[in-house]
Write an enzyme that holds these catalytic residues in place. Structure first.
Site, PDB file in Angstrom:
ATOM      1  N   VAL A  16       2.862   7.429  50.847  1.00  0.00           N
ATOM      2  CA  VAL A  16       3.929   6.808  50.049  1.00  0.00           C
ATOM      3  C   VAL A  16       5.278   7.492  50.305  1.00  0.00           C
ATOM      4  CG1 VAL A  16       4.642   6.096  47.739  1.00  0.00           C
ATOM      5  CG2 VAL A  16       2.213   6.186  48.298  1.00  0.00           C
ATOM      6  N   LYS A  40       3.121  20.695  51.151  1.00  0.00           N
ATOM      7  CA  LYS A  40       2.207  21.806  50.896  1.00  0.00           C
ATOM      8  C   LYS A  40       1.760  22.515  52.172  1.00  0.00           C
ATOM      9  CE  LYS A  40      -2.162  22.321  48.467  1.00  0.00           C
ATOM     10  NZ  LYS A  40      -3.239  21.500  47.888  1.00  0.00           N
ATOM     11  N   LYS A  98      -0.700   7.511  38.933  1.00  0.00           N
ATOM     12  CA  LYS A  98      -1.324   6.885  37.741  1.00  0.00           C
ATOM     13  C   LYS A  98      -2.204   7.859  36.968  1.00  0.00           C
ATOM     14  CE  LYS A  98      -3.390   5.573  41.657  1.00  0.00           C
ATOM     15  NZ  LYS A  98      -2.961   4.826  42.838  1.00  0.00           N
ATOM     16  N   GLU A 122       6.777   2.460  38.037  1.00  0.00           N
ATOM     17  CA  GLU A 122       6.309   1.110  38.363  1.00  0.00           C
ATOM     18  C   GLU A 122       5.165   1.131  39.386  1.00  0.00           C
ATOM     19  OE1 GLU A 122       7.947  -2.096  37.092  1.00  0.00           O
ATOM     20  OE2 GLU A 122       5.845  -2.325  37.570  1.00  0.00           O
ATOM     21  N   ILE A 129       3.488  -4.688  42.871  1.00  0.00           N
ATOM     22  CA  ILE A 129       3.722  -5.755  41.876  1.00  0.00           C
ATOM     23  C   ILE A 129       4.561  -5.220  40.712  1.00  0.00           C
ATOM     24  CG2 ILE A 129       2.650  -7.386  40.278  1.00  0.00           C
ATOM     25  CD1 ILE A 129       0.146  -7.302  41.942  1.00  0.00           C
ATOM     26  N   GLY A 180      -9.498   4.186  57.081  1.00  0.00           N
ATOM     27  CA  GLY A 180      -8.474   4.754  56.207  1.00  0.00           C
ATOM     28  C   GLY A 180      -8.148   3.890  55.002  1.00  0.00           C
ATOM     29  N   LYS A 198      -4.632   2.622  35.562  1.00  0.00           N
ATOM     30  CA  LYS A 198      -3.565   1.622  35.634  1.00  0.00           C
ATOM     31  C   LYS A 198      -3.569   0.743  34.387  1.00  0.00           C
ATOM     32  CE  LYS A 198      -3.679   1.570  40.664  1.00  0.00           C
ATOM     33  NZ  LYS A 198      -4.312   0.986  41.848  1.00  0.00           N
TER      34      LYS A 198
HETATM   35  N1  LIG Z   1      -1.321   5.358  49.011  1.00  0.00           N
HETATM   36  C1  LIG Z   1      -1.063   4.315  48.239  1.00  0.00           C
HETATM   37  O1  LIG Z   1      -1.145   3.161  48.684  1.00  0.00           O
HETATM   38  C2  LIG Z   1      -0.649   4.519  46.810  1.00  0.00           C
HETATM   39  C3  LIG Z   1      -0.366   3.394  45.996  1.00  0.00           C
HETATM   40  C4  LIG Z   1       0.075   3.590  44.685  1.00  0.00           C
HETATM   41  C5  LIG Z   1       0.205   4.882  44.196  1.00  0.00           C
HETATM   42  N2  LIG Z   1      -0.101   5.954  45.004  1.00  0.00           N
HETATM   43  C6  LIG Z   1       0.064   7.303  44.441  1.00  0.00           C
HETATM   44  O2  LIG Z   1       1.093   7.964  45.156  1.00  0.00           O
HETATM   45  C7  LIG Z   1       0.840   9.367  45.202  1.00  0.00           C
HETATM   46  C8  LIG Z   1       0.843   9.849  46.652  1.00  0.00           C
HETATM   47  O3  LIG Z   1      -0.177   9.188  47.355  1.00  0.00           O
HETATM   48  P1  LIG Z   1      -0.274   9.222  48.951  1.00  0.00           P
HETATM   49  O4  LIG Z   1      -1.250   8.171  49.320  1.00  0.00           O
HETATM   50  O5  LIG Z   1       1.093   9.196  49.547  1.00  0.00           O
HETATM   51  O6  LIG Z   1      -0.929  10.660  49.181  1.00  0.00           O
HETATM   52  P2  LIG Z   1      -1.099  11.449  50.589  1.00  0.00           P
HETATM   53  O7  LIG Z   1      -0.884  10.534  51.742  1.00  0.00           O
HETATM   54  O8  LIG Z   1      -2.380  12.180  50.494  1.00  0.00           O
HETATM   55  O9  LIG Z   1       0.108  12.495  50.579  1.00  0.00           O
HETATM   56  C9  LIG Z   1       0.169  13.491  49.615  1.00  0.00           C
HETATM   57  C10 LIG Z   1       1.404  14.332  49.858  1.00  0.00           C
HETATM   58  O10 LIG Z   1       1.506  15.254  48.765  1.00  0.00           O
HETATM   59  C11 LIG Z   1       1.780  16.537  49.305  1.00  0.00           C
HETATM   60  N3  LIG Z   1       1.301  17.553  48.356  1.00  0.00           N
HETATM   61  C12 LIG Z   1       0.053  17.717  47.847  1.00  0.00           C
HETATM   62  N4  LIG Z   1       0.029  18.756  46.973  1.00  0.00           N
HETATM   63  C13 LIG Z   1       1.288  19.243  46.952  1.00  0.00           C
HETATM   64  C14 LIG Z   1       1.913  20.313  46.254  1.00  0.00           C
HETATM   65  N5  LIG Z   1       1.223  21.067  45.398  1.00  0.00           N
HETATM   66  N6  LIG Z   1       3.234  20.522  46.461  1.00  0.00           N
HETATM   67  C15 LIG Z   1       3.938  19.765  47.332  1.00  0.00           C
HETATM   68  N7  LIG Z   1       3.408  18.733  48.019  1.00  0.00           N
HETATM   69  C16 LIG Z   1       2.102  18.485  47.817  1.00  0.00           C
HETATM   70  C17 LIG Z   1       1.057  16.574  50.630  1.00  0.00           C
HETATM   71  O11 LIG Z   1       1.624  17.602  51.400  1.00  0.00           O
HETATM   72  P3  LIG Z   1       1.241  17.837  52.932  1.00  0.00           P
HETATM   73  O12 LIG Z   1       1.951  16.732  53.679  1.00  0.00           O
HETATM   74  O13 LIG Z   1       1.778  19.158  53.228  1.00  0.00           O
HETATM   75  O14 LIG Z   1      -0.248  17.722  53.010  1.00  0.00           O
HETATM   76  C18 LIG Z   1       1.357  15.157  51.139  1.00  0.00           C
HETATM   77  O15 LIG Z   1       2.603  15.097  51.774  1.00  0.00           O
HETATM   78  C19 LIG Z   1      -0.501   9.567  44.484  1.00  0.00           C
HETATM   79  O16 LIG Z   1      -0.270   9.878  43.152  1.00  0.00           O
HETATM   80  C20 LIG Z   1      -1.152   8.192  44.582  1.00  0.00           C
HETATM   81  O17 LIG Z   1      -2.074   7.954  43.531  1.00  0.00           O
HETATM   82  C21 LIG Z   1      -0.521   5.797  46.282  1.00  0.00           C
END
Ligand SMILES: NC(=O)c1ccc[n+]([C@@H]2O[C@H](COP(=O)([O-])OP(=O)(O)OC[C@H]3O[C@@H](n4cnc5c(N)ncnc54)[C@H](OP(=O)(O)O)[C@@H]3O)[C@@H](O)[C@H]2O)c1
Length: 403
Positions: A16, A40, A98, A122, A129, A180, A198
């Site tokens: 994201v 991180k 969430k 949101e 959505i 993935g 949600k």
């Molecule tokens: N993916 C989706 O489609 C989607 C949809 C709606 C909501 N979300 C929500 O959006 C959020 C992010 O999801 P994502 O899919 O983007 O996750 P992701 O691809 O796993 O990326 C997580 C990111 O968080 C960083 N991180 C983890 N722990 C950290 C810390 N303690 N301090 C600083 N950075 C930290 C990681 O760092 P590194 O890069 O160094 O590993 C990575 O860049 C989550 O809450 C998820 O529920 C995701």
């Protein structure tokens, strides 16, 4: 209203975070600078220069020139630490998390009031959505009878594939993980937790109750079999994981997450793969249907950008339904008709069926359709996962059919 120049501190540069970065770069008219990105893993290769990054959250949280924190990390407890520190120091926050919002909902609302700051989320409910701001603004004076939908892209993808390809759940889950589309630890999605978080966030904005997620019954799809999908198909249904919240009387609501049969004449029938859909049923507007991508960096990033933009105009959730205080009670004393596929007759007794309309038993498969009380399902919640059963809300009887 004048638009405040935004200086953003971004936490997370994963799916994201990078999606947001792209979306922001493509929105030429929108003036916002990402000043610093906190991540991180020091060893990870990044697609932009390392000078943009920090590994110390205080570089953002203590920087007085940063006026908006965007939190997009995958660790809910650390996210709560970051978000609450930012709010307490007077910074507005946008998040997509969430799990964090649902489990600290009331606390986060109170922090916003106490420190006169704004927290927008949101993307945490329907990904792309726009449902939360709609519930806040459009349904301000509408009598909302119910809301249901498909809020989890992973489960919808698996159920769609099972329906189209007549393959086993485990086989499709494995493939989804390889591509993935599903996490390596998929319980959050497939067991219905994600949909429940949600639903709890939506409930706060639809009805003004900040529920503890533990109070809400959820049941996912990890026990679904080819038999269940074939049964549904023969009857003209698809099975979808459908969270529901609705009024049971003028001051009370109920909610739950359950797989549900959806017939071809319903909106949710054609919401397939990673798409999400939400249906509102209101007194005057009647039925309305929102659909869009339920996951993915760019789709989710677009909702985050929309919150960033709203923030620049000074937008805050007013929690209007909470302020109105019309809904005061939550109940699980609610009857609904379910299909229960099972192996062991003893398991059926646990459910306390009040009426049975259909019963089938063969050497390999057995099912019963009848009315149960949500209270009973909730009592059984810890046992259900380990039993060789699968439960589907038929959507008939007590709950009005509307999807
Ligand atoms: N993916 C989706 O489609 C989607 C949809 C709606 C909501 N979300 C929500 O959006 C959020 C992010 O999801 P994502 O899919 O983007 O996750 P992701 O691809 O796993 O990326 C997580 C990111 O968080 C960083 N991180 C983890 N722990 C950290 C810390 N303690 N301090 C600083 N950075 C930290 C990681 O760092 P590194 O890069 O160094 O590993 C990575 O860049 C989550 O809450 C998820 O529920 C995701």
């Amino acid at each position: 209203m004048t638009r405040e120049k935004l200086r953003i501190g971004l936490f997370g540069y994963g799916c994201v975070g990078q999606g947001l970065h792209d979306v922001l770069n493509s929105s030429k008219g929108f003036k916002a600078d990402i000043v610093r990105i906190c991540v991180k893993d020091r060893s990870k290769k990044r697609r932009i220069p390392m000078s943009n990054f920090t590994f110390d959250k205080n570089d953002i949280l203590n920087d007085p020139s940063i006026n908006l924190v965007v939190e997009l990390i995958d660790d809910a407890e650390e996210a709560f630490n970051i978000v609450s520190t930012a709010l307490k120091s007077g910074k507005n926050v946008v998040t997509a998390n969430k799990l964090m919002v649902a489990t600290h909902f009331r606390e986060l609302v109170e922090m916003q009031w106490k420190y006169k700051v704004s927290l927008l989320y949101e993307a945490s409910a329907g990904a792309s959505i726009p449902i939360i701001r709609n519930l806040e603004e459009y349904y301000d004076n509408e009598l909302l009878h119910s809301l249901r939908g498909i809020l989890n892209g992973t489960t919808n993808y698996i159920l769609t594939k099972m329906y189209n390809e007549d393959r086993e759940y485990a086989d499709i889950l494995k493939e989804a993980q390889e591509k993935g589309f599903a996490e390596s630890k998929p319980a959050l999605d497939v067991d219905g937790w994600d949909a429940k978080y949600k639903l709890c966030i939506i409930t706060g904005h639809a009805y003004g109750l900040f529920l503890n997620p533990d109070e809400v019954f959820h049941y996912g799809i990890s026990n679904v079999s080819r038999f269940d999908i074939r049964y549904a198909k023969e009857k003209g249904y698809k099975i979808k994981l459908v969270p529901y919240v609705g009024k049971t009387d003028d001051t009370t609501i109920t909610s739950f997450v359950l797989p549900r049969f959806i017939s071809a004449d319903k909106y949710l029938y054609n919401v397939d793969n990673e798409y999400n859909g939400v249906i509102t049923q209101a007194a005057f507007a009647d039925k309305q249907f929102f659909s869009g991508k339920g996951a993915g960096g760019h789709a989710t990033g677009s909702a985050v950008l929309s919150d960033i933009s709203a923030n620049s105009y000074g937008y805050k959730y007013e929690y209007k339904k909470f302020q109105q205080g019309t809904i005061t009670k939550y109940t699980r004393d609610f009857k609904l008709e379910v299909y229960l596929r099972y192996k062991d007759e003893k398991d059926v007794e646990l459910f306390g069926f009040e009426e049975v309309s259909e019963y089938f038993s063969s050497k390999f498969d057995k099912y019963v359709i009848g009315v149960v009380n949500l209270k009973n399902l909730y009592e059984l919640r810890e046992q259900l996962q380990s039993k060789d059963v699968f439960i589907v809300n038929t959507g008939r009887k007590v709950i009005e059919t509307g999807t």
